[in-house]
Design a protein around this motif. Structure first.
Motif, short mmCIF file in Angstrom:
data_model
loop_
_atom_site.label_atom_id
_atom_site.label_comp_id
_atom_site.label_asym_id
_atom_site.label_seq_id
_atom_site.Cartn_x
_atom_site.Cartn_y
_atom_site.Cartn_z
N PRO A 1 -13.66 -12.17 10.87
CA PRO A 1 -12.32 -11.43 11.21
C PRO A 1 -11.59 -12.23 12.09
O PRO A 1 -11.90 -13.41 12.46
CB PRO A 1 -12.87 -10.33 12.08
N ILE A 2 -10.37 -11.82 12.31
CA ILE A 2 -9.44 -12.42 13.34
C ILE A 2 -9.98 -12.42 14.66
O ILE A 2 -10.50 -11.31 15.05
CB ILE A 2 -7.81 -11.68 13.27
N SER A 3 -9.83 -13.67 15.18
CA SER A 3 -10.26 -13.52 16.58
C SER A 3 -9.70 -12.73 17.55
O SER A 3 -8.37 -12.63 17.53
CB SER A 3 -10.13 -15.18 17.25
N GLY A 4 -10.27 -11.95 18.23
CA GLY A 4 -9.72 -11.00 19.15
C GLY A 4 -9.50 -9.55 18.63
O GLY A 4 -9.63 -8.70 19.43
N HIS A 5 -9.93 -9.55 17.52
CA HIS A 5 -10.00 -7.96 16.70
C HIS A 5 -11.45 -7.62 17.09
O HIS A 5 -12.41 -8.33 16.66
CB HIS A 5 -9.84 -8.32 15.21
N ASN A 6 -11.65 -6.21 17.53
CA ASN A 6 -12.73 -5.88 17.86
C ASN A 6 -13.26 -4.76 16.77
O ASN A 6 -14.34 -4.25 17.19
CB ASN A 6 -12.75 -5.38 19.25
N SER A 7 -12.57 -4.37 15.68
CA SER A 7 -12.98 -3.61 14.75
C SER A 7 -12.98 -4.40 13.32
O SER A 7 -12.14 -5.05 13.14
CB SER A 7 -11.98 -2.28 14.57
N LEU A 8 -14.02 -3.92 12.62
CA LEU A 8 -13.96 -4.59 11.25
C LEU A 8 -14.62 -3.68 10.40
O LEU A 8 -15.27 -2.94 10.53
CB LEU A 8 -15.32 -5.65 11.22
N PHE A 9 -13.98 -3.63 9.15
CA PHE A 9 -13.96 -2.63 8.10
C PHE A 9 -14.45 -3.31 6.70
O PHE A 9 -13.93 -4.32 6.41
CB PHE A 9 -12.73 -1.94 7.94
N LEU B 1 -13.91 3.32 1.86
CA LEU B 1 -14.42 2.86 3.19
C LEU B 1 -15.91 2.94 3.07
O LEU B 1 -16.44 3.93 2.84
CB LEU B 1 -13.88 3.49 4.32
N LEU B 2 -16.69 1.66 3.39
CA LEU B 2 -18.02 1.56 3.10
C LEU B 2 -18.55 1.86 4.44
O LEU B 2 -19.65 2.66 4.59
CB LEU B 2 -18.48 0.22 2.68
N ILE B 3 -18.04 0.97 5.42
CA ILE B 3 -18.63 0.72 6.74
C ILE B 3 -17.49 0.46 7.75
O ILE B 3 -16.87 -0.49 7.37
CB ILE B 3 -20.10 0.23 6.71
N TYR B 4 -17.67 0.86 8.84
CA TYR B 4 -16.93 -0.13 10.04
C TYR B 4 -17.62 -0.23 11.36
O TYR B 4 -18.63 0.62 11.57
CB TYR B 4 -15.48 0.62 10.25
N PHE B 5 -17.31 -1.10 11.89
CA PHE B 5 -17.81 -1.89 13.30
C PHE B 5 -16.81 -1.77 14.17
O PHE B 5 -15.64 -2.08 14.15
CB PHE B 5 -18.43 -3.12 13.23
N ASN B 6 -17.54 -1.19 15.53
CA ASN B 6 -16.50 -1.61 16.75
C ASN B 6 -17.38 -2.34 17.69
O ASN B 6 -18.34 -1.89 18.12
CB ASN B 6 -15.97 -0.22 17.00
N ASN B 7 -16.91 -3.38 17.98
CA ASN B 7 -17.50 -4.21 19.06
C ASN B 7 -18.80 -4.74 18.65
O ASN B 7 -19.79 -4.46 19.31
CB ASN B 7 -17.63 -3.65 20.39
N ASN B 8 -18.98 -4.89 17.24
CA ASN B 8 -20.04 -5.25 16.44
C ASN B 8 -21.13 -4.23 16.33
O ASN B 8 -22.15 -4.48 15.79
CB ASN B 8 -20.86 -6.39 17.44
N VAL B 9 -20.79 -2.97 16.68
CA VAL B 9 -21.78 -2.09 16.32
C VAL B 9 -21.43 -1.07 15.29
O VAL B 9 -20.04 -0.89 15.24
CB VAL B 9 -21.95 -1.04 17.80
N GLY C 1 -6.17 7.77 11.70
CA GLY C 1 -6.62 8.73 12.67
C GLY C 1 -6.91 8.16 14.02
O GLY C 1 -6.81 6.66 14.17
N PRO C 2 -7.38 8.84 14.99
CA PRO C 2 -7.54 8.63 16.34
C PRO C 2 -8.96 7.56 16.33
O PRO C 2 -8.99 6.83 17.27
CB PRO C 2 -8.06 9.69 17.10
N ASP C 3 -9.75 7.57 15.35
CA ASP C 3 -10.91 6.89 15.30
C ASP C 3 -10.54 5.29 14.46
O ASP C 3 -11.54 4.55 14.20
CB ASP C 3 -12.24 7.44 14.46
N TYR C 4 -9.46 5.18 14.18
CA TYR C 4 -8.94 4.03 13.40
C TYR C 4 -9.42 3.67 12.15
O TYR C 4 -9.19 2.78 11.32
CB TYR C 4 -9.26 2.81 14.35
N LYS C 5 -10.06 4.81 11.63
CA LYS C 5 -10.29 4.83 10.02
C LYS C 5 -9.06 5.01 9.23
O LYS C 5 -8.22 5.96 9.65
CB LYS C 5 -11.42 5.82 9.67
#
Lengths: 114, 112
Positions: free
Chosen positions: A25-33, A45-53, B95-99
């Motif tokens: 991902p782009i450096s500094g971005h904390n959400s990945l999809f 959408l398969l999965i998404y991470f926030n702060n690596n979780v 939405g608010p969860d950024y999805k």
């Protein structure tokens, strides 16, 4: 800024083999999809991470699919064993903490399972 | 929950004429709305975004979109189509969860 980097760009594999798709991902971005695009179902959408979780993996098709994000700069999507119906373009996207500024997508990995 | 409906699956225009791509949204929250473009065999590129500031949003390549809360619409327009605008366009709501929830897409064909 190199953007979201995905590898490989193209992958052709035989049914039953393990496939690993990679995303930086782009450096500094904390959400990945992770998204999958097919003609039949469009973008999913398969999965998404926030702060690596992993926050939501409800879109992962079945147990053959798994995703990890060991650190803020790297994520993998693994399919084991692969099947022809997994053939699709897989996109990775990231977004900064504020979220509302839109996502940056990678160029995608075109997966063909024969 | 949020969703978008793109009202046209395919739009065909002549070069130099206006383009209108229609999108209606549904959201339980104050939404963030986006338009993305995807050229053949390419990734998705952000055209423009609405995030509760000005209702008329200008994007790249001469595109703009107007957020109309009363009509729950976020239509995309361009006054003069160019051959390079031929692509698939996605209306997206966050939405608010950024999805993100993607519309089914509108394929634009530009005739010479």
């Amino acid at each position: 800024d190199a953007g979201v980097i995905q590898s490989p760009r193209h992958e052709v594999t035989e049914m039953g083999q393990e496939v690993t798709l990679r995303c930086k991902p782009i450096s500094g971005h904390n959400s990945l999809f992770w998204y999958r695009q097919t003609m039949m179902r469009g973008l999913e959408l398969l999965i998404y991470f926030n702060n690596n979780v992993p926050i939501d993996d409800s879109g992962m098709p079945e147990d053959r699919f798994s995703a990890k994000m060991p650190n803020a700069s790297f994520s993998t999507l693994k399919i084991q064993p692969s099947e022809p119906r997994d053939s699709a373009v897989y996109f990775c996207a990231s977004t900064p903490p504020a979220g509302g500024y839109g996502y940056t997508f990678g160029s995608g990995t075109r997966l063909t399972v024969v | 929950a949020q969703s978008v409906t793109q009202l046209d699956s395919h739009v065909s225009v002549s070069e130099g004429t206006p383009v209108l791509l229609r999108c209606n949204y549904s959201s339980s929250y104050s939404p963030s709305l986006f338009w993305y473009v995807q050229h053949p065999n390419k990734g998705l590129q952000l055209l423009l975004k609405y995030t509760s500031a000005a209702t008329l949003v200008k994007g790249i390549n001469g595109f703009e979109a107007e957020f109309k809360k009363s009509e729950t619409s976020f239509h995309l327009t361009k006054p003069s189509a160019h051959m390079s605008d031929a692509a698939e366009y996605f209306c997206v709501v966050s939405g608010p969860d950024y999805k993100l929830s993607f519309g089914a897409g509108t394929t634009v064909t530009v005739r010479a």
